[in-house]
Design a protein around this motif. Structure first.
Motif, PDB file in Angstrom:
ATOM      1  N   THR A   2       0.867  -1.175   0.000  1.00 27.76           N
ATOM      2  CA  THR A   2       0.000   0.000   0.000  1.00 27.76           C
ATOM      3  C   THR A   2       0.905   1.227   0.000  1.00 27.76           C
ATOM      4  O   THR A   2       2.131   1.092  -0.037  1.00 27.76           O
ATOM      5  N   GLU A   3       0.303   2.398   0.063  1.00 28.97           N
ATOM      6  CA  GLU A   3       1.112   3.616   0.022  1.00 28.97           C
ATOM      7  C   GLU A   3       1.969   3.746   1.283  1.00 28.97           C
ATOM      8  O   GLU A   3       1.626   3.211   2.334  1.00 28.97           O
ATOM      9  N   ASP A   4       3.100   4.460   1.146  1.00 30.59           N
ATOM     10  CA  ASP A   4       3.938   4.764   2.303  1.00 30.59           C
ATOM     11  C   ASP A   4       3.124   5.589   3.301  1.00 30.59           C
ATOM     12  O   ASP A   4       2.299   6.421   2.908  1.00 30.59           O
ATOM     13  N   HIS A   5       3.362   5.350   4.591  1.00 36.21           N
ATOM     14  CA  HIS A   5       2.672   6.070   5.660  1.00 36.21           C
ATOM     15  C   HIS A   5       3.698   6.873   6.465  1.00 36.21           C
ATOM     16  O   HIS A   5       4.869   6.506   6.523  1.00 36.21           O
ATOM     17  N   PRO A   6       3.256   7.938   7.139  1.00 33.27           N
ATOM     18  CA  PRO A   6       4.192   8.718   7.964  1.00 33.27           C
ATOM     19  C   PRO A   6       4.611   7.935   9.206  1.00 33.27           C
ATOM     20  O   PRO A   6       3.881   7.041   9.663  1.00 33.27           O
ATOM     21  N   LEU A   7       5.772   8.279   9.748  1.00 38.60           N
ATOM     22  CA  LEU A   7       6.285   7.580  10.919  1.00 38.60           C
ATOM     23  C   LEU A   7       5.308   7.640  12.086  1.00 38.60           C
ATOM     24  O   LEU A   7       5.187   6.687  12.854  1.00 38.60           O
ATOM     25  N   GLU A   8       4.580   8.753  12.219  1.00 37.36           N
ATOM     26  CA  GLU A   8       3.634   8.911  13.328  1.00 37.36           C
ATOM     27  C   GLU A   8       2.519   7.870  13.284  1.00 37.36           C
ATOM     28  O   GLU A   8       1.834   7.646  14.277  1.00 37.36           O
ATOM     29  N   TYR A   9       2.322   7.230  12.121  1.00 39.89           N
ATOM     30  CA  TYR A   9       1.244   6.245  12.003  1.00 39.89           C
ATOM     31  C   TYR A   9       1.479   5.041  12.917  1.00 39.89           C
ATOM     32  O   TYR A   9       0.552   4.320  13.249  1.00 39.89           O
ATOM     33  N   GLU A  10       2.715   4.854  13.342  1.00 36.48           N
ATOM     34  CA  GLU A  10       3.038   3.744  14.245  1.00 36.48           C
ATOM     35  C   GLU A  10       2.177   3.800  15.499  1.00 36.48           C
ATOM     36  O   GLU A  10       1.844   2.771  16.087  1.00 36.48           O
ATOM     37  N   GLU A  11       1.802   5.001  15.938  1.00 37.12           N
ATOM     38  CA  GLU A  11       1.040   5.170  17.168  1.00 37.12           C
ATOM     39  C   GLU A  11      -0.463   5.248  16.925  1.00 37.12           C
ATOM     40  O   GLU A  11      -1.243   5.299  17.875  1.00 37.12           O
ATOM     41  N   PHE A  12      -0.894   5.260  15.655  1.00 34.24           N
ATOM     42  CA  PHE A  12      -2.312   5.526  15.377  1.00 34.24           C
ATOM     43  C   PHE A  12      -3.210   4.374  15.768  1.00 34.24           C
ATOM     44  O   PHE A  12      -2.992   3.227  15.405  1.00 34.24           O
ATOM     45  N   GLU A  13      -4.262   4.728  16.506  1.00 38.00           N
ATOM     46  CA  GLU A  13      -5.296   3.796  16.904  1.00 38.00           C
ATOM     47  C   GLU A  13      -6.589   4.605  16.957  1.00 38.00           C
ATOM     48  O   GLU A  13      -6.605   5.706  17.500  1.00 38.00           O
ATOM     49  N   GLY A  14      -7.656   4.098  16.373  1.00 34.17           N
ATOM     50  CA  GLY A  14      -8.907   4.837  16.426  1.00 34.17           C
ATOM     51  C   GLY A  14      -9.852   4.418  15.325  1.00 34.17           C
ATOM     52  O   GLY A  14      -9.672   3.377  14.679  1.00 34.17           O
ATOM     53  N   VAL A  15     -10.869   5.255  15.124  1.00 35.90           N
ATOM     54  CA  VAL A  15     -11.894   4.990  14.126  1.00 35.90           C
ATOM     55  C   VAL A  15     -11.693   5.955  12.963  1.00 35.90           C
ATOM     56  O   VAL A  15     -11.620   7.171  13.159  1.00 35.90           O
ATOM     57  N   ILE A  16     -11.588   5.392  11.759  1.00 38.41           N
ATOM     58  CA  ILE A  16     -11.451   6.202  10.541  1.00 38.41           C
ATOM     59  C   ILE A  16     -12.855   6.361   9.956  1.00 38.41           C
ATOM     60  O   ILE A  16     -13.565   5.373   9.776  1.00 38.41           O
ATOM     61  N   PRO A  17     -13.278   7.597   9.665  1.00 41.00           N
ATOM     62  CA  PRO A  17     -14.647   7.789   9.168  1.00 41.00           C
ATOM     63  C   PRO A  17     -14.896   7.126   7.819  1.00 41.00           C
ATOM     64  O   PRO A  17     -13.973   6.953   7.018  1.00 41.00           O
ATOM     65  N   ALA A  18     -16.143   6.762   7.573  1.00 39.65           N
ATOM     66  CA  ALA A  18     -16.547   6.235   6.264  1.00 39.65           C
ATOM     67  C   ALA A  18     -16.201   7.267   5.207  1.00 39.65           C
ATOM     68  O   ALA A  18     -16.324   8.464   5.430  1.00 39.65           O
ATOM     69  N   GLY A  19     -15.747   6.791   4.061  1.00 41.75           N
ATOM     70  CA  GLY A  19     -15.312   7.697   3.001  1.00 41.75           C
ATOM     71  C   GLY A  19     -13.833   8.040   3.091  1.00 41.75           C
ATOM     72  O   GLY A  19     -13.250   8.583   2.165  1.00 41.75           O
ATOM     73  N   GLU A  20     -13.212   7.737   4.224  1.00 44.11           N
ATOM     74  CA  GLU A  20     -11.764   7.939   4.420  1.00 44.11           C
ATOM     75  C   GLU A  20     -11.144   6.575   4.750  1.00 44.11           C
ATOM     76  O   GLU A  20     -10.496   6.412   5.759  1.00 44.11           O
ATOM     77  N   TYR A  21     -11.397   5.593   3.925  1.00 44.11           N
ATOM     78  CA  TYR A  21     -11.065   4.184   4.176  1.00 44.11           C
ATOM     79  C   TYR A  21     -12.099   3.577   5.119  1.00 44.11           C
ATOM     80  O   TYR A  21     -12.638   2.531   4.865  1.00 44.11           O
ATOM     81  N   GLY A  22     -12.358   4.229   6.228  1.00 45.30           N
ATOM     82  CA  GLY A  22     -13.335   3.721   7.175  1.00 45.30           C
ATOM     83  C   GLY A  22     -12.784   2.580   8.000  1.00 45.30           C
ATOM     84  O   GLY A  22     -11.780   1.955   7.667  1.00 45.30           O
ATOM     85  N   GLY A  23     -13.429   2.331   9.137  1.00 43.56           N
ATOM     86  CA  GLY A  23     -13.071   1.191   9.964  1.00 43.56           C
ATOM     87  C   GLY A  23     -12.306   1.563  11.213  1.00 43.56           C
ATOM     88  O   GLY A  23     -11.976   2.717  11.455  1.00 43.56           O
ATOM     89  N   THR A  24     -12.042   0.551  12.016  1.00 41.26           N
ATOM     90  CA  THR A  24     -11.381   0.706  13.307  1.00 41.26           C
ATOM     91  C   THR A  24      -9.978   0.120  13.220  1.00 41.26           C
ATOM     92  O   THR A  24      -9.775  -0.923  12.604  1.00 41.26           O
ATOM     93  N   VAL A  25      -9.020   0.788  13.865  1.00 39.00           N
ATOM     94  CA  VAL A  25      -7.611   0.381  13.819  1.00 39.00           C
ATOM     95  C   VAL A  25      -7.072   0.251  15.240  1.00 39.00           C
ATOM     96  O   VAL A  25      -7.296   1.128  16.073  1.00 39.00           O
ATOM     97  N   ILE A  26      -6.374  -0.867  15.515  1.00 34.12           N
ATOM     98  CA  ILE A  26      -5.593  -0.982  16.749  1.00 34.12           C
ATOM     99  C   ILE A  26      -4.154  -1.358  16.393  1.00 34.12           C
ATOM    100  O   ILE A  26      -3.889  -1.915  15.337  1.00 34.12           O
ATOM    101  N   VAL A  27      -3.250  -1.029  17.296  1.00 33.24           N
ATOM    102  CA  VAL A  27      -1.844  -1.418  17.170  1.00 33.24           C
ATOM    103  C   VAL A  27      -1.708  -2.791  17.817  1.00 33.24           C
ATOM    104  O   VAL A  27      -1.724  -2.919  19.041  1.00 33.24           O
ATOM    105  N   TRP A  28      -1.591  -3.845  16.976  1.00 32.05           N
ATOM    106  CA  TRP A  28      -1.484  -5.194  17.525  1.00 32.05           C
ATOM    107  C   TRP A  28      -0.067  -5.480  18.030  1.00 32.05           C
ATOM    108  O   TRP A  28       0.131  -6.139  19.045  1.00 32.05           O
ATOM    109  N   ASP A  29       0.934  -4.983  17.325  1.00 31.54           N
ATOM    110  CA  ASP A  29       2.319  -5.187  17.757  1.00 31.54           C
ATOM    111  C   ASP A  29       3.165  -4.032  17.255  1.00 31.54           C
ATOM    112  O   ASP A  29       2.845  -3.399  16.239  1.00 31.54           O
ATOM    113  N   HIS A  30       4.237  -3.744  17.978  1.00 34.98           N
ATOM    114  CA  HIS A  30       5.192  -2.727  17.530  1.00 34.98           C
ATOM    115  C   HIS A  30       6.524  -2.966  18.216  1.00 34.98           C
ATOM    116  O   HIS A  30       6.615  -3.715  19.180  1.00 34.98           O
TER     117      HIS A  30
END
Length: 194
Positions: A77-105
């Motif tokens: 997929t596309e490259d993501h910013p380094l800060e994405y390592e910490e991202f957890e939350g709900v992405i609104p519909a129309g912006e990929y959508g869905g829920t994200v958790i950090v399973w491992d890091h």
């Protein structure tokens, strides 16, 4: 703007999504990795390795495994910013959508070598379609390889070197965040309340 994040920015409206824009500088001394579970239109895992000032990213439908017999399809997929390592939350519909958790890091150690045994730059080894590395995560530990095999499809495989912890693939519905201990359902409920 970091040119390597052009695709990332082009696919998002940061007025709507809480995903990071990627304004930070380079990470620490050791390169980082993160595995996120993304409950979107289809449940999948996102595997990201820091390469320079971005996270190179692959979508892994069945999730990573620490069992060497499990070969996992990994779609870039596309490259993501380094800060994405910490991202957890709900992405609104129309912006990929869905829920994200950090399973491992954690951090990783590049292990790519040429035929003579000389170390090869990690970004260069990815460009050539085969990279090996050792993960030092809270859940995934040991040596892995990413290999391009057909057009732009890759395989993520745990190598046989070193002991396996024998997890196989986690159940994404029961998995807990390595950052907060929350499940996807708990993050989704909290996101709905925000």
């Amino acid at each position: 703007m970091n040119e390597r994040l052009r695709d990332y920015h082009g696919k998002r409206d940061f007025g709507r999504t809480g995903e990071p824009e990627g304004r930070g500088g380079p990470g620490g001394e050791e390169p980082r990795f993160v595995v996120q579970i993304h409950d979107a239109s289809t449940m999948h895992f996102d595997f990201r390795l820091q390469v320079g000032d971005v996270l190179k990213s692959w979508s892994i439908p069945k999730g990573p495994s620490d069992l060497p017999k499990d070969k996992r399809l990994a779609v870039p997929t596309e490259d993501h910013p380094l800060e994405y390592e910490e991202f957890e939350g709900v992405i609104p519909a129309g912006e990929y959508g869905g829920t994200v958790i950090v399973w491992d890091h954690g951090t990783y150690e590049p292990l790519s070598h040429d035929r003579r045994g000389n170390p090869v730059d990690f970004a260069e080894s990815l460009e050539h379609g085969h990279a090996t590395f050792r993960l030092h995560g809270t859940k995934l530990r040991g040596e892995y390889a990413l290999t391009r095999f057909r057009e732009n499809n890759w395989l993520l495989v745990r190598t046989t070197k070193g002991p396996s912890r024998g997890h196989g693939t986690p159940d994404p519905h029961r998995a807990r965040s390595a950052r907060t201990g929350r499940t996807l359902a708990q993050v989704a409920v909290q996101g709905a309340d925000d």
